[in-house]
Design a protein around this motif. Structure first.
Motif, mmCIF file in Angstrom:
data_model
loop_
_atom_site.group_PDB
_atom_site.id
_atom_site.type_symbol
_atom_site.label_atom_id
_atom_site.label_comp_id
_atom_site.label_asym_id
_atom_site.label_seq_id
_atom_site.Cartn_x
_atom_site.Cartn_y
_atom_site.Cartn_z
ATOM 1 N N ASN A 330 0.840 -1.201 0.000
ATOM 2 C CA ASN A 330 0.000 0.000 0.000
ATOM 3 C C ASN A 330 0.877 1.254 0.000
ATOM 4 O O ASN A 330 2.071 1.200 0.280
ATOM 5 N N LYS A 331 0.284 2.374 -0.312
ATOM 6 C CA LYS A 331 1.044 3.611 -0.451
ATOM 7 C C LYS A 331 1.724 4.019 0.848
ATOM 8 O O LYS A 331 2.828 4.562 0.855
ATOM 9 N N GLU A 332 1.062 3.739 1.991
ATOM 10 C CA GLU A 332 1.634 4.127 3.275
ATOM 11 C C GLU A 332 2.981 3.433 3.519
ATOM 12 O O GLU A 332 3.922 4.030 4.033
ATOM 13 N N SER A 333 3.051 2.159 3.134
ATOM 14 C CA SER A 333 4.282 1.409 3.387
ATOM 15 C C SER A 333 5.424 1.875 2.496
ATOM 16 O O SER A 333 6.585 1.588 2.770
ATOM 17 N N LEU A 334 5.106 2.583 1.419
ATOM 18 C CA LEU A 334 6.141 3.056 0.497
ATOM 19 C C LEU A 334 6.694 4.416 0.892
ATOM 20 O O LEU A 334 7.562 4.960 0.206
#
Length: 881
Positions: A330-334
């Protein structure tokens, strides 16, 4: 007609032939012959693979039209798998799907059966499935491997609309979406890796299924195609996964494996994907390798193969990580999470803070691996940073290697409490280890062409370090508890890891790799500011890393003189602890099949005896008379407890020599004495078997009157029964009885654990001894398929016996069925006594020691007699059958 001109019409014409099966077979054979003739190991094979696919397309289309006739347009004939990709090797499986326009093919079942049977008759061996669209979708939903094969389907002939309908539904987002398909393929890859012990770097690699093989490239292609509906791997550049330079590396490595696989198919005339010994020399010649600089052609060829595999492994790791980011994360983990000034974590992977980190701070090329060790939550290095590491390897130059801060970083990596093995493997995969240690570069992907070392030298070295690490971990305590206990006595584990790193570093240079490795290790220690004590310990371990295994396997470790000599060479309990752990780790990392309970206990016994000798003090060695009296007392006490009278003990022992009480333990002496005391002369020969001795093997004991050929008959019988003889002890009493004992294991390396098997062994051996010959029957002691590729030049050397009691013969030769029996027959002809035999088999190499004397039990010193012994032994060894 040339097979290149075989069109669909040409094949249809074959059905008018009196023997259409023969006509099709001839066409297939002619096509394969032409492909073989046109194949050039130095040129790409893609054109030949495509041509083979087109040839099969034309053949199948003709068969389809002939057998399905009026219904051919109602159904679809579809290529799947590698055939669907038009990557068809000379003898690849032909995977096809017959796509039905109705669920129930009863009306045309006969036509379909005729079509399928004909393909088998002409030798195609198709992987054929017959399904309707609903059947395909159900099968694909239930099994991702079915779905994977449909991803690459291609219409050969038949109903195009039906094919398009299936293709559209297979590409539907609801059927194995990327977030499900990707993890499934990852799990499948990991399961496949585990079958090959997570390494591609073994003696007989599988170029398709092994790690770094063609299947790794296909996994990338499948995952990529599923998400992006991409038509080729080139689109990896378009979507930003690879720069063109890395894409070119990927295709180059793939091309090498394609050429190797094509050559294998041509050589074997079958679908063969294993680079087995039988083909390696021929392939090395085909690919232009010749012996040079003391490196055999086949070792150079295998190094060429392994270097291609390294590239694929690394690119597979990078691409799957990038795909995981795009498809799963997900975008948060990136979002970057700062770790240090130079590095951040993105989705659990270390990423440089900016692209010029390594250029500005070259030491970060080592620092990154230390950070991974110190942050166990991190999963690895991000693909873009791996790329930068590779790009900046040139910065690890002579100035870098002599930088004291770099040296401290490297030593810090070796001194961490976790992650040593995984980071060293990662450093090797990315090229950092070879850049930092140029001598290590010499062993990267270097194969040792024998059956003893089944891994490349660099992979073996890292396995040794892994084994040493396991000794330190409580979770592995049950595996080798004694090693775990000894490891707790080690004050500096990094000394062990350094010794392991350098113990084989001089392999492939010619000469003694131990002495050359000692010099290389010494230079390393000096550069890295290790203390004088630690440097001496490391270099001693590298120089003597084979000492303990050779002593245990080739000398009589029940002899106090042997132990004292070994203890003198070791010198201290500290050295003994390090050497013992390094020896066990080395043997287990060389070839897992060579490690067994016998070697485990043998090394442990040597360790314990040497520890006692060192503890007592080298100036106060145990003398032989002390050991003899000690064994006698312990055995007598045990026998008295069991109710054996002093008179019986005295009678049983009266003709036994001191050698007997020296070389057997108290437990063995008691066992023998009970059996002999209860045995009548008429019951001889006495043959007993203990399935589990203290050394993890079975002991077979023979007691009978001394006659010629007892050793030869015994060993021939045991060999014929499929037993591996590990050790033989031969005692002749003053009144001419023999007490022979053989330590044996099943050929598999397992102990004997079947009562019927025990009885059969004893009965067979007793019958052979009574008949004075071995009953003719099929020998179940099988020589491995690989062994014939490693002929060992026979050498016979006479060695001095330190005790001056015997003459020692060292025999080195190719191991074979009946070897010991053959030697025994030679000794019988020569009229010499055999007193002891130390059996060491390393892969296909036999290194056996025989302790002999003349009939008056005196050493043989006459040079003419020695020459006669050598000539006779060589004559017997040259005999067939």
């Amino acid at each position: 007609m040339s097979p290149a001109l075989f069109t669909e019409s040409d094949f249809l014409g074959c059905f008018a032939n009196d023997n259409p099966v023969a006509a099709f077979k001839n066409a297939i054979n002619a096509e394969n012959a032409q492909l073989k003739m046109r194949f050039n190991p130095d040129q790409a094979t893609v054109g030949l693979l495509t041509e083979k696919a087109r040839f099969i397309d034309n053949l199948l289309t003709a068969c389809w039209l002939h057998f399905l006739d009026n219904i051919a347009d109602r159904h679809s004939l579809i290529a799947t798998g590698g055939y669907g990709r038009s990557e068809l090797f000379p003898y690849s499986d032909i995977d096809i799907l017959v796509l039905l326009n109705a669920a129930n093919p009863v009306d045309y079942q006969h036509q379909l059966s005729s079509f399928c049977n004909f393909l088998w008759d002409i030798g195609l061996k198709p992987g054929l499935s017959t399904r309707s669209i609903p059947d395909c979708l159900i099968a694909a939903q239930d099994d991702q491997t079915v779905f994977t094969s449909l991803l690459e389907m291609r219409l050969i002939t038949g109903n195009a609309e039906l094919f398009s309908d299936l293709k559209h539904q297979v590409n539907s987002e609801s059927l194995w979406p990327s977030e499900q398909f990707f993890p499934a393929k990852m799990a499948e890859q990991q399961k496949r890796y585990s079958k090959f012990h997570d390494t591609a770097y073994n003696l007989e690699p599988n170029i398709k299924e092994g790690p770094g093989g063609l299947r790794d490239l296909q996994v990338i292609s499948w995952v990529f195609k599923r998400h992006y509906n991409a038509s080729s791997l080139r689109e990896l550049i378009k979507y930003g996964f690879l720069p063109k330079s890395e894409y070119d590396n990927l295709i180059t490595a793939r091309d090498i494996l394609w050429r190797l696989r094509f050559a294998l198919h041509n050589l074997t005339s079958r679908c063969e994907d294993r680079l087995v010994f039988d083909y390696q020399r021929e392939l090395a010649s085909q690919f232009g390798y010749i012996d040079k600089n003391e490196q055999p052609d086949v070792e150079q060829f295998m190094q060429f193969y392994f270097k291609a595999v390294v590239d694929i492994e690394r690119l597979n790791e990078m691409l799957l990580q990038l795909l995981n980011e795009r498809l799963i994360s997900n975008k948060e983990s990136l979002a970057p999470i700062p770790i240090t000034a130079n590095f951040s974590s993105i989705d659990g992977y270390l990423e440089v803070s900016n692209k010029d980190v390594f250029q500005k701070q070259p030491l970060a090329l080592l620092e990154i691996f230390l950070i991974l060790q110190q942050s166990p939550s991190l999963k690895g290095i991000r693909a873009s940073t791996i790329r930068l590491i590779r790009k900046n390897l040139h910065l690890i130059n002579a100035e870098f290697r002599t930088n004291k801060q770099a040296n401290r970083l490297f030593m810090d990596i070796l001194r961490q409490p976790r992650g040593i093995t995984s980071q060293l493997k990662r450093m090797n995969r990315y090229g950092v280890l070879a850049a930092y240690l140029p001598d290590f570069a010499n062993i990267v992907a270097r194969m040792q062409y024998d059956l003893f070392h089944i891994y490349t030298v660099d992979e073996h070295t890292l396995f040794v370090i892994r084994n040493l690490r396991r000794f330190s971990l409580a979770k592995h305590n049950k595996e080798l508890p004694f090693c775990n206990n000894i490891f707790l006595l080690i004050s500096k584990p990094d000394i062990l890891y350094i010794a392991a790193m350098f113990h084989d570093i001089a392999k492939g240079r010619g000469g003694d790799h131990s002495t050359q490795g000692e010099t290389i290790a010494n230079n390393f220690c000096q550069q890295h500011d290790l203390s004088n004590h630690d440097t001496k310990l490391i270099t001693w371990l590298v120089r003597h890393h084979l000492l303990m295994s050779m002593t245990a396997q080739r000398k009589d470790i029940s002899d106090p003189d042997v132990i004292h000599t070994f203890a003198l060479e070791v010198g201290s309990i500290e050295r003994l602890n390090y050497l013992y752990l390094l020896t066990v780790a080395d043997i287990r990392a060389t070839n897992p099949s060579l490690w067994n309970a016998w070697k485990d206990v043998l090394l442990k016994d040597l360790y314990i005896s040497t520890h006692q000798a060192l503890h007592r003090g080298l100036q106060n060695p145990m003398v032989r008379s002390e050991r003899i009296q000690e064994n006698k007392k312990e055995a007598r006490d045990e026998l008295l407890k069991l109710g054996i009278s002093k008179t019986n003990i005295t009678q049983s022992w009266q003709h036994l020599s001191d050698d007997y009480f020296l070389r057997y333990s108290a437990d063995e002496i008691a066992w023998h004495t009970i059996a002999i005391a209860a045995c009548q002369e008429s019951e001889l020969p006495l043959v007993l078997l203990r399935p589990q001795t203290q050394r993890g093997s079975a002991e077979i004991f023979v007691y009978t009157r001394n006659e010629a050929q007892i050793f030869s008959i015994s060993t021939a019988t045991l060999d014929q029964l499929g037993l591996t003889i590990l050790d033989a002890r031969i005692i002749t009493t003053a009144d001419q009885y023999v007490l022979n004992s053989f330590q044996v294991l099943e050929q598999s390396g397992e102990a004997i654990n079947d009562l019927y098997r025990e009885v059969h062994i004893c009965t067979s051996l007793r019958h052979s001894l009574i008949a004075k010959k071995v009953k003719a029957s099929k020998n179940i002691h099988k020589q491995s398929r690989q062994a014939r590729h490693f002929p060992i030049e026979t050498s016979i050397t006479f060695l001095e016996d330190p005790s001056h009691k015997h003459t020692i013969i060292e025999l080195v030769t190719t191991d074979r069925a009946g070897l010991l029996s053959t030697i025994g027959r030679a000794f019988t002809e020569l009229d010499i006594q055999l007193h002891d035999a130390k059996i060491t088999t390393i892969g296909s190499r036999a290194e056996d020691m025989f302790y002999i004397s003349d009939q008056q039990s005196l050493p043989i010193t006459d040079e003419d007699k020695k020459a006669q012994i050598r000539t006779t032994m060589l004559r017997y060894l040259s005999l067939k059958g």
